[in-house]
Design a protein around this motif. Structure first.
Motif, mmCIF file in Angstrom:
data_model
loop_
_atom_site.group_PDB
_atom_site.id
_atom_site.type_symbol
_atom_site.label_atom_id
_atom_site.label_comp_id
_atom_site.label_asym_id
_atom_site.label_seq_id
_atom_site.Cartn_x
_atom_site.Cartn_y
_atom_site.Cartn_z
ATOM 1 N N GLY A 582 -4.519 56.977 -61.178
ATOM 2 C CA GLY A 582 -4.133 56.236 -62.367
ATOM 3 C C GLY A 582 -4.620 54.793 -62.335
ATOM 4 N N ILE A 583 -4.480 54.154 -61.180
ATOM 5 C CA ILE A 583 -4.963 52.771 -61.036
ATOM 6 C C ILE A 583 -6.475 52.720 -61.237
ATOM 7 N N LEU A 584 -7.171 53.693 -60.676
ATOM 8 C CA LEU A 584 -8.625 53.732 -60.798
ATOM 9 C C LEU A 584 -9.049 53.890 -62.255
ATOM 10 N N GLU A 585 -8.408 54.793 -62.969
ATOM 11 C CA GLU A 585 -8.754 55.014 -64.373
ATOM 12 C C GLU A 585 -8.430 53.791 -65.223
ATOM 13 N N ASP A 586 -7.294 53.149 -64.954
ATOM 14 C CA ASP A 586 -6.916 51.967 -65.739
ATOM 15 C C ASP A 586 -7.939 50.839 -65.593
ATOM 16 N N ASN A 587 -8.529 50.719 -64.408
ATOM 17 C CA ASN A 587 -9.434 49.604 -64.146
ATOM 18 C C ASN A 587 -10.900 49.909 -64.413
ATOM 19 N N VAL A 588 -11.289 51.185 -64.398
ATOM 20 C CA VAL A 588 -12.706 51.534 -64.512
ATOM 21 C C VAL A 588 -13.043 52.165 -65.856
ATOM 22 N N LEU A 589 -12.136 52.971 -66.399
ATOM 23 C CA LEU A 589 -12.435 53.685 -67.646
ATOM 24 C C LEU A 589 -12.859 52.758 -68.784
ATOM 25 N N PRO A 590 -12.180 51.641 -69.016
ATOM 26 C CA PRO A 590 -12.599 50.783 -70.144
ATOM 27 C C PRO A 590 -14.047 50.286 -70.044
ATOM 28 N N PHE A 591 -14.597 50.267 -68.827
ATOM 29 C CA PHE A 591 -15.975 49.801 -68.658
ATOM 30 C C PHE A 591 -16.988 50.945 -68.709
ATOM 31 N N LEU A 592 -16.486 52.196 -68.626
ATOM 32 C CA LEU A 592 -17.385 53.347 -68.651
ATOM 33 C C LEU A 592 -17.614 53.880 -70.058
ATOM 34 N N THR A 593 -16.717 53.599 -70.968
ATOM 35 C CA THR A 593 -16.832 54.146 -72.323
ATOM 36 C C THR A 593 -16.412 53.114 -73.353
ATOM 37 N N LYS A 594 -17.075 53.167 -74.513
ATOM 38 C CA LYS A 594 -16.728 52.287 -75.623
ATOM 39 C C LYS A 594 -15.697 52.929 -76.542
ATOM 40 N N GLU A 595 -15.470 54.245 -76.361
ATOM 41 C CA GLU A 595 -14.492 54.940 -77.203
ATOM 42 C C GLU A 595 -13.106 54.399 -76.919
ATOM 43 N N LEU A 596 -12.294 54.378 -77.956
ATOM 44 C CA LEU A 596 -10.923 53.906 -77.803
ATOM 45 C C LEU A 596 -10.109 54.971 -77.097
ATOM 46 N N LEU A 597 -9.385 54.562 -76.071
ATOM 47 C CA LEU A 597 -8.513 55.502 -75.375
ATOM 48 C C LEU A 597 -7.292 55.769 -76.225
ATOM 49 N N ASN A 598 -6.725 56.961 -76.052
ATOM 50 C CA ASN A 598 -5.539 57.345 -76.822
ATOM 51 C C ASN A 598 -4.348 56.557 -76.308
ATOM 52 N N THR A 599 -3.915 55.606 -77.094
ATOM 53 C CA THR A 599 -2.805 54.743 -76.667
ATOM 54 C C THR A 599 -1.492 55.127 -77.326
ATOM 55 N N GLU A 600 -1.467 56.299 -77.961
ATOM 56 C CA GLU A 600 -0.223 56.718 -78.615
ATOM 57 C C GLU A 600 0.725 57.292 -77.561
ATOM 58 N N THR A 601 1.328 56.391 -76.801
ATOM 59 C CA THR A 601 2.233 56.802 -75.732
ATOM 60 C C THR A 601 3.511 56.002 -75.859
ATOM 61 N N GLU A 602 4.316 56.444 -76.767
ATOM 62 C CA GLU A 602 5.558 55.736 -77.082
ATOM 63 C C GLU A 602 6.452 55.640 -75.851
ATOM 64 N N GLY A 603 6.980 54.486 -75.605
ATOM 65 C CA GLY A 603 7.903 54.323 -74.494
ATOM 66 C C GLY A 603 7.244 53.996 -73.168
ATOM 67 N N VAL A 604 5.907 53.899 -73.137
ATOM 68 C CA VAL A 604 5.237 53.655 -71.868
ATOM 69 C C VAL A 604 5.611 52.280 -71.319
ATOM 70 N N SER A 605 5.512 51.258 -72.178
ATOM 71 C CA SER A 605 5.807 49.905 -71.699
ATOM 72 C C SER A 605 7.251 49.802 -71.238
ATOM 73 N N LEU A 606 8.137 50.496 -71.939
ATOM 74 C CA LEU A 606 9.540 50.460 -71.563
ATOM 75 C C LEU A 606 9.755 51.112 -70.210
ATOM 76 N N SER A 607 9.068 52.268 -69.988
ATOM 77 C CA SER A 607 9.283 52.996 -68.742
ATOM 78 C C SER A 607 8.669 52.279 -67.545
ATOM 79 N N GLN A 608 7.625 51.466 -67.776
ATOM 80 C CA GLN A 608 6.958 50.791 -66.673
ATOM 81 C C GLN A 608 7.727 49.558 -66.197
#
Length: 1063
Positions: A582-608
């Motif tokens: 998960g850490i690897l994807e969070d830090n590397v994925l945004p630089f590998l693709t220009k496509e928008l990642l699916n951020t429809e994850t309700e409650g993620v910020s609250l759970s973190q």
């Protein structure tokens, strides 16, 4: 170091003690226990005899062999020690001792020598040794390979689990005991025969994970590993099924079998025909064979003729009310229209009879009511992108490829106002019970099967053996709490979750539906309690692995619809591998693709918020930055850019590389490829560095969680089976960890409404409560609830038993049809040609039997009709001279052959009747003619009488005449034998498939219709067998006749139709 070709044989006493028990030959596994007990008694007597003739000093062998068993008894009740299961497990410990004794020798082997063991084992098997002879050594080899490639060494109890699977039994192993690793032992051993092993999981994700993860062990040992996934093309499927070990899920396996039996040519087959099944290991075997046992696998075609009726029926259902116009039976899942309901429906639809065959509305109205009452949105199905998708009640996952049959799915679509998809017509079907019975050897593993052992023994002859845990289970199961109302229950659940959160303990809450999980989520959100939700909605399902990976961390709150088949253990402190990814994807994925990642994850910020941050060392941070920069450069250098899927696959490939290569090798590759920007080695090194930091963090946090009491599991409803509840409980207390469980139920739960809600004890309980929020717990309540649960289990067992009994009738017919199809497709050209000649003789026999009674004089036979039907079948192939034959001519000829003692088989003809063409030339055709005559003479199914011999001569003459005419037409067509045989194959398969589809529809209708006959005191099953047999005989007769008619018509015209090949 020993050479690869040399082996140290087991001591003679070890071979003697193992061989009678661990056999690879097929056997009746229901006799497993008694046979083992007999063996143990005999071996005990031998030991006593030897001890009496020798010194009284204890044998070192006996003391050492008993140590593992005695050490495993710490903390175990004496009742369990003397159980039959413990005696069986004790026998398995002798195999464990043999494997352990071989371990030092195997550890000294190099990687190449260890790999060569596979060739050695296969050579020994080819020379006459059995799997039992090499079992201990093979298990030791797999254990060492797993240690080297996965860093995981099989525990002794896991060796027992592998032996249980090899013996064709069900291994019950608690959650977290490593069932996935256990499967490698028996899979490797049975794959050595070269016949193929199927490891069957419950979904594509687990199949892919296991094929990649455990596949490293098998590939290291020189075996090929295949993977079957949804959407995979036929060529890849065929290649993967031909591997030594194939990982797949249960539905893909079943549909591949059905599709193979719908294929039109040998080239379309993907499985290993003619013997596609050898040995299977079924993961979550209770879920596949019992829970999914009520849902047959169907391949269906489209039928749009009635699509317009569903929306109309849905409007009618809205105007009808329960208790007035219809009555609902939740237990039977059925509805009955009252007289008022029938009258109102007929008035609205402007019809005089809902059951009118020319204008049928009853089925559509009934289905609309069922959709209204039984199929609830966000419970049984979910609406997404204008379509209704089924939610699997066992796993909580969306099943996009499944549809309800019998018009139910269309009724649900009409209720929701969605576009009505085409109605389904069954083309092929099979139940999981029938599918897995096709395996000569079948085994399974699960954490919860002992409660259903009787069913497994009765239906599959598979005993359930409880494998001991590696460490004692110290989980605390608290008493069930019962509430009068659902509102009171949910408030208590919310309060308990909140109190556990304040303590810092991780909590897993199991719910039965999407609706309930989101209701509880709203309650917690109102109290600002951070949490994660895992249900069928896409925004949650996409994060399943991440959610489960963090479910054991401090302060983690997880609400899940169902934890069965998730395939990932909840590790206290967190799963370091998943967190590192998960850490690897969070830090590397945004630089590998220009496509928008699916951020429809309700409650993620609250759970973190509540989770502690993972501290990364400077070296890891530097590697993350390096990976991000290199990813950015690689992405820029690729003008088109990468998709999210491709970017994730690159990360997955890099992680896989980190498992294959050592750190030194990765660093060397990085230096060698420095100028070409080696992205994969950089990410692989980064992953290993981050993983190390995550392991340290998770270990420390895991110790903190253990001190707090471990994972706390809350069940919010009793399921219809104790197994499902035990699966949820099993998530806590894995591998000796602390943990606790609590079930909270209300008398408004669906199971109480479905099963005996109106019992006196429930009524008294509700009336005695002055406060709905007050829980009641105690032995009496628990006893009543479990009794209700057992009644539900018995009810559903009756349904499954009935389904199996009815399906056994269809199973015999299915085997006949599918075996015939495979004989035609995979056999040589002669098999189809011989089948055609048999069909012609059978069609002639039916015509003669219908018009000639051997118990009556030929003068009373219907010879005119016999000639007419024969001439109609023969068509243009018959000469004009035959068409001019009158019934008087045939009768005169019959009179002349009375009392005939012998005939010339090759040239027999009725006197004064036309001579058949001289087509029986060559040994093969003459022998075929003789064989048909011998079958006619020895036919004990035909009616016998004074004129049986005359009837047989008629069968011989007319059969030979039409066959000779057919052969004469094909010989003179100018086409080669291969082309003619392809035409014959195509026509047989087309006719067979057409009537088999109709037969399935008729059998499904019959299974519903025979239940009504029980009111006439007739057994529905017996009625189904009788009528089903009659339908099947008629189906085969119609298939033969249509095939012959089409072929005769084709060759009569002597025109090659391209449609035959393309249709």
């Amino acid at each position: 170091m020993a050479s690869p070709a040399t082996t140290t044989p087991l001591p003679s006493h070890s071979r003697l003690s193992i061989r009678p028990i661990y056999t690879s030959k097929p056997y009746n596994s229901s006799l497993l226990f008694s046979s083992r007990l007999r063996y143990r008694c005999s071996s005990t007597r031998m030991a006593l005899a030897s001890s009496s003739s020798s010194s009284t000093t204890p044998s070192p062998r006996s003391s050492s062999s008993s140590k593992p068993f005695l050490s495993s008894l710490k903390g175990v009740k004496w009742k369990e020690v003397w159980s039959l299961n413990s005696w069986v497990v004790r026998d398995y410990y002798r195999l464990v001792s043999a494997v352990n004794s071989l371990e030092p020798q195997i550890q000294r082997l190099s990687d190449e020598q260890l790999r060569e063991k596979t060739s050695e084992f296969r050579s020994r098997l080819s020379q006459g040794e059995t799997l039992a002879d090499i079992q201990a050594e093979a298990f030791a080899v797999v254990r060492e390979a797993a240690r080297r490639k996965l860093g995981m060494r099989h525990f002794d109890v896991q060796i027992i689990g592998g032996a249980v699977l090899h013996d064709g039994c069900i291994a019950e192993m608690k959650t977290g005991e490593g069932k996935t690793l256990v499967s490698t032992l028996s899979a490797y051993l049975n794959a050595l025969t070269g016949n193929g092993v199927h490891v069957v999981t419950v979904n594509d994700y687990l199949a892919q994970r296991d094929a990649e993860w455990m596949g490293r062990v098998h590939r290291f040992l020189g075996l090929s590993v295949g993977l079957i996934q949804g959407g995979m093309p036929s060529d890849e499927r065929r290649q993967n099924y031909n591997c030594d070990i194939t990982y797949t899920n249960n539905s893909e396996l079943g549909f591949d079998y059905l599709r193979d039996n719908l294929s039109r040519s040998k080239d379309e087959l993907v499985m290993r025909w003619p013997k596609p099944f050898h040995f299977a290991i079924v993961d979550e075997v209770d879920s596949v064979l019992i829970d999914e046992g009520r849902n047959p696998l169907l391949i269906s075609g489209e039928d749009r003729t009635e699509a317009a009726r569903y929306p109309v029926a849905a409007k009618v259902a809205e105007l009808l009310f329960n208790g007035v116009h219809y009555n609902v039976d939740l237990k039977q899942h059925s509805v009955d229209l009252t007289e008022e309901g029938v009258a109102l429906a007929e008035m609205i639809l402007e019809t005089n009879d809902l059951w009118d065959e020319n204008d049928p509305w009853a089925r559509f109205v009934t289905n609309a009511i069922k959709a209204k009452e039984f199929y609830k949105r966000d419970v049984q199905y979910i609406v997404r992108n204008g379509k209704a998708f089924i939610i699997n009640e066992l796993t909580g996952r969306v099943e996009e490829k499944r549809r309800w049959s019998d018009g139910i799915h269309q009724a649900v679509e009409a209720k929701e106002g969605l576009k009505i998809q085409a109605d389904s017509v069954v083309v092929a079907q099979i139940t999981y019970q029938s599918l897995f019975k096709l395996y000569p050897k079948l085994s399974g593993m699960t954490g919860t099967a002992k409660t259903e052992e009787k069913e497994f023994l009765k239906m599959f002859k598979m005993p359930v053996i409880e494998v001991p845990t590696n460490l004692p289970n110290i989980r605390q199961d608290m008493p069930i709490q019962a509430f009068a109302t659902a509102r009171g229950k949910w408030e208590y659940v919310r309060a308990e979750v909140e109190s556990m959160f304040q303590l810092g303990r991780p909590v897993l809450v199991g719910t039965t539906s999407v609706e309930n999980s989101e209701y509880l989520s709203d309650l917690l959100r109102a109290r600002s309690v951070p949490h994660n939700v895992l249900n069928a909605r896409p925004k949650y399902a996409a994060r399943e692995a991440e959610i489960i990976a963090q479910a054991g961390r401090k302060h983690a709150i997880t609400i899940s619809t169902n934890m069965a088949g998730r395939g990932t253990d909840i590790i206290l402190g967190g799963n370091p591998k998943m967190l590192a990814r998960g850490i690897l994807e969070d830090n590397v994925l945004p630089f590998l693709t220009k496509e928008l990642l699916n951020t429809e994850t309700e409650g993620v910020s609250l759970s973190q918020k509540a989770l502690s941050k993972i501290k990364l060392e400077p070296s890891s941070l530097a590697l993350l930055a390096k990976s991000a920069l290199m990813a950015k450069y690689v992405q820029r250098s690729d003008g088109n850019g990468w998709s999210v899927e491709k970017a994730k696959s690159v990360i997955s490939e890099s992680i896989e590389m980190s498992h294959i290569f050592e750190i030194e090798e990765l660093e060397m590759r990085l230096k060698e490829e420095a100028e070409s920007y080696p992205l994969l080695p950089v990410i692989a090194l980064t992953y290993l560095s981050v993983l190390k930091d995550c392991e340290v963090h998770c270990f420390d946090e895991g110790n903190e969680v253990k001190k707090l009491g471990g994972l706390h599991v809350i069940g919010t409803s009793l399921h219809e089976s104790r197994r499902i509840d035990n699966q949820l409980r099993g998530r806590a207390g894995r591998q000796g960890d602390p943990g606790s469980t609590r079930f909270m139920v209300s008398l408004q739960d669906e199971m109480f409404r479905k099963f005996n809600f109106d019992t006196e004890w429930a009524v008294r309980l509700i009336s005695s409560m002055t406060n709905d929020d007050y829980p009641i717990e105690g032995h009496t309540i628990v006893k009543q609830l479990l009794g209700l649960q057992i009644n539900a289990e018995k009810y559903f067992f009756g349904i499954r038993k009935s389904l199996v009994e009815f399906d056994e009738v269809l199973e015999v017919q299915r085997k006949h049809v599918y075996n015939l199809r495979q004989l035609i497709l995979t056999g040589d050209g002669g098999s189809s040609s011989e089948q055609i000649l048999q069909y012609m003789q059978a069609v002639v026999d039916e015509i003669i039997f219908e018009n000639a009674d051997p118990q009556k004089s030929p003068r009373k036979w219907n010879l005119g009709k016999l000639l007419d039907e024969f001439i109609w079948i023969g068509g243009e192939l018959l000469p004009e001279s035959f068409k001019e034959v009158k019934k008087e001519d045939l009768l005169s000829s019959i009179e002349q052959i009375k009392g005939l003692d012998s005939i010339d088989v090759d040239s027999f003809s009725l006197p004064t009747m036309p001579m058949r063409p001289n087509s029986f030339r060559g040994f093969r055709r003459k022998s075929s003619s003789l064989k048909r005559w011998l079958l006619i003479c020895s036919d004990d199914t035909a009616k016998t009488g004074k004129y049986t011999g005359t009837v047989n001569l008629l069968r011989k003459y007319f059969g030979d005449f039409i066959i000779a005419s057919y052969l004469d037409a094909t010989d003179n067509s100018g086409y080669d034998c291969a082309y003619i045989q392809e035409i014959e194959k195509e026509e047989i398969v087309k006719s067979l498939d057409r009537f088999w589809r109709d037969h399935l529809v008729n059998m499904n209708r019959l299974s519903s219709a025979v239940n009504v006959r029980s009111f006439g005191h007739r057994n529905p099953l017996e009625e189904y067998k009788i009528d089903g047999c009659r339908f099947f005989i008629s189906m085969l007769s119609a298939t033969r006749r249509l095939t012959i008619e089409l072929l005769i018509q084709f060759w009569s015209l002597n025109v090659v139709s391209e449609e035959i090949f393309t249709s």
